[in-house]
Motif scaffolding. Sequence first.
Motif, mmCIF file in Angstrom:
data_model
loop_
_atom_site.group_PDB
_atom_site.id
_atom_site.type_symbol
_atom_site.label_atom_id
_atom_site.label_comp_id
_atom_site.label_asym_id
_atom_site.label_seq_id
_atom_site.Cartn_x
_atom_site.Cartn_y
_atom_site.Cartn_z
ATOM 1 N N SER A 113 0.538 -0.979 0.022
ATOM 2 C CA SER A 113 0.090 -0.227 -0.108
ATOM 3 C C SER A 113 0.857 1.024 -0.156
ATOM 4 C CB SER A 113 -1.290 0.064 1.358
ATOM 5 O OG SER A 113 -1.931 1.281 0.819
ATOM 6 N N HIS A 114 0.827 2.222 1.075
ATOM 7 C CA HIS A 114 1.369 3.398 1.112
ATOM 8 C C HIS A 114 3.209 3.310 1.554
ATOM 9 C CE1 HIS A 114 -0.473 1.991 5.079
ATOM 10 N NE2 HIS A 114 0.912 2.819 5.169
ATOM 11 N N ASP A 278 -2.449 6.365 -3.270
ATOM 12 C CA ASP A 278 -1.764 6.070 -2.432
ATOM 13 C C ASP A 278 -1.337 4.450 -3.832
ATOM 14 O OD1 ASP A 278 -3.504 3.620 -1.901
ATOM 15 O OD2 ASP A 278 -2.911 2.841 -0.217
ATOM 16 N N ASP A 280 -1.257 1.539 -3.777
ATOM 17 C CA ASP A 280 -2.219 0.056 -4.104
ATOM 18 C C ASP A 280 -3.596 1.137 -4.468
ATOM 19 O OD1 ASP A 280 -3.139 0.874 -1.564
ATOM 20 O OD2 ASP A 280 -3.919 -1.325 -1.102
ATOM 21 N N ASP A 282 -6.010 2.803 -3.016
ATOM 22 C CA ASP A 282 -7.191 1.945 -1.449
ATOM 23 C C ASP A 282 -7.743 3.493 -1.062
ATOM 24 O OD1 ASP A 282 -5.378 1.625 -0.280
ATOM 25 O OD2 ASP A 282 -6.409 -0.021 0.245
ATOM 26 N N ARG A 283 -6.372 5.073 -0.999
ATOM 27 C CA ARG A 283 -6.569 5.648 -0.487
ATOM 28 C C ARG A 283 -6.758 7.215 -1.240
ATOM 29 N NH1 ARG A 283 -2.626 5.625 4.423
ATOM 30 N NH2 ARG A 283 -3.084 3.307 5.294
HETATM 31 CO CO CO Z 1 -3.730 1.687 0.638
#
Ligand code: CO
Length: 544
Positions: A113-114, A278, A280, A282-283
């Motif tokens: 992710s981030h 972000d 991936d 999702d943010r």
């Molecule tokens: Co993420």
Amino acid sequence: MNIRTVSTQAFTDQKPGTSGLRKKVKTFQQPHYLENFVQSIFDSLEGYQGQTLVLGGDGRFYNREAIQIILKMAAANGFGRVLVGEKGILSTPALSCIVRKYKAFGGIILSASHNPAGPDEDFGIKYNTDNGGPAPEKITEAIYNRSKTIDAYKILEAEDVNLEKLGSFELGSMTVQVIDSVADYVELMQSLFDFGSIRQLLTSGNFRMCMDSLHAVTGPYAYALFEQCLGAPAGTVHNGKPLEDFGGGHPDPNLVYAHELVDILFGDNPPDFGAASDGDGDRNMILGRNFFVTPSDSLAVLAANAKLVPAYSSGLAGVARSMPTSAAVDRVAVSEGIDCYETPTGWKFFGNLLDAGKVTLCGEESFGTGSDHVREKDGLWAVLFWLNILASRKQSVEEIVREHWKTYGRNYYSRHDYEAVETLEANTLMENLREQLSTMKGKQFGKYQVEYADDFSYTDPVDGSISQNQGIRIGFTDGSRIVFRLSGTGTQGATLRVYLESYEPDSTKHHLDPQQGLAELITLADEIAQIKANTGRDQPTVIT
Ligand code: CO
Ligand code: VG1
């Protein structure tokens, strides 16, 4: 083609955190490390023989190698079909969409992710169930338990599959279908939002937006949505080419790490709207001209304006937020007469509520918002939601948020992160806090009196499962609160998160910078938790 059973030794550190297993790439590259975890996932599932698995990642370093390994293991373990994103790429929300659309058995997402990417940075792996959402704790626990005793895994001896072009391939007796990473997701977005009026806004000539994909997974999705479907001018998407190391940056859409976008929106002649996502996808971070929308406020604004969006025009069933997220959305829920749920940190806790139809929107203070359209938080969905509101209300981002505060009051909010603290020091700090809890109630600290102090525990209203020790909350009689918890996504030492919130109903006092508005609480947090004394840190690493 042969199926090989490889004997292996268990690793002791494969416990999934807030969102899957995250470690340094070097850890994942150790012989058998990834394979052990993947086999532990398969061993914890039942009934997948002949079924479909969805597989993809955020494109970070080691994504391609890991995908080839997982494909061969899925074939050896008896999956019937794997849908894999072209070049191995799928954003987290796109994977969730595809699992649901094609009624897959589950999905594997490769992402940290981030967290930064590259040979010396982070990698991660996460299992999602057939609802498209992160596996609940019951399953992640089973995977961890299996990983502690595993002594063999199965893998097919085969050539690598060509993931560069769309098509179907046979891998042993399993089919690998390389699918367009973007198309299904774009179609889902078109079914939710008013693309006609967003297009009008973006092509009107008096509205400019800037989307920063931070060289992470959303680039291709953002080009397709904003520049192709919605007619925004070329150049609207910045840093849209996914890179294996995200261009050396930190793919975390906040004021610190998305500074290029922040400079644009707070610079000369800024565009009307800015957004970032972000690693991936999702943010999301939402910015107006010279204006930052805190994620907690963003969730509340989306909830209050949901009826402007075709998919939510008949209203929301309910809303949910993670415990450290501000209570701004709670106020909207009260005024709409709908339920508001408070869950532990991490998207896996929203799944049951969404599946049971108890909530439509959910969100976290960590730049995550989503709805029942998938079972993950969804960065570009949030951007489209904002665009839909802007197109409909014809006001600026700042006007919309300020009006929102006028109506509901303002929840001043900030999170202070102390990253890469010594694990021992962080644990001591949390232990000391826990010891104080039973005697805290009624204590006076300056103008603040403690109303409650506890370690958050959650009982899932759908399946009754209990999750304890989810963060220390100290609430004051005026509605302010401080929350302390340790991150479950870091890969180095510990990260202490301090969440600060106060409520201001008086609209003549809504102009403060949150660090000013929360100054007394910030000092108090240090006094109560002895952050400086325990960690030697004077300042947080990141303030959001
Ligand atoms: Co993420
Ligand atoms: C962080 C956030 C949490 C989020 C999680 C995964 O977890 O605080 O709200 O769900 O990251 O987000 P933690 O345990 O480090 O506080 V992501 O975008 O990594 O999938």
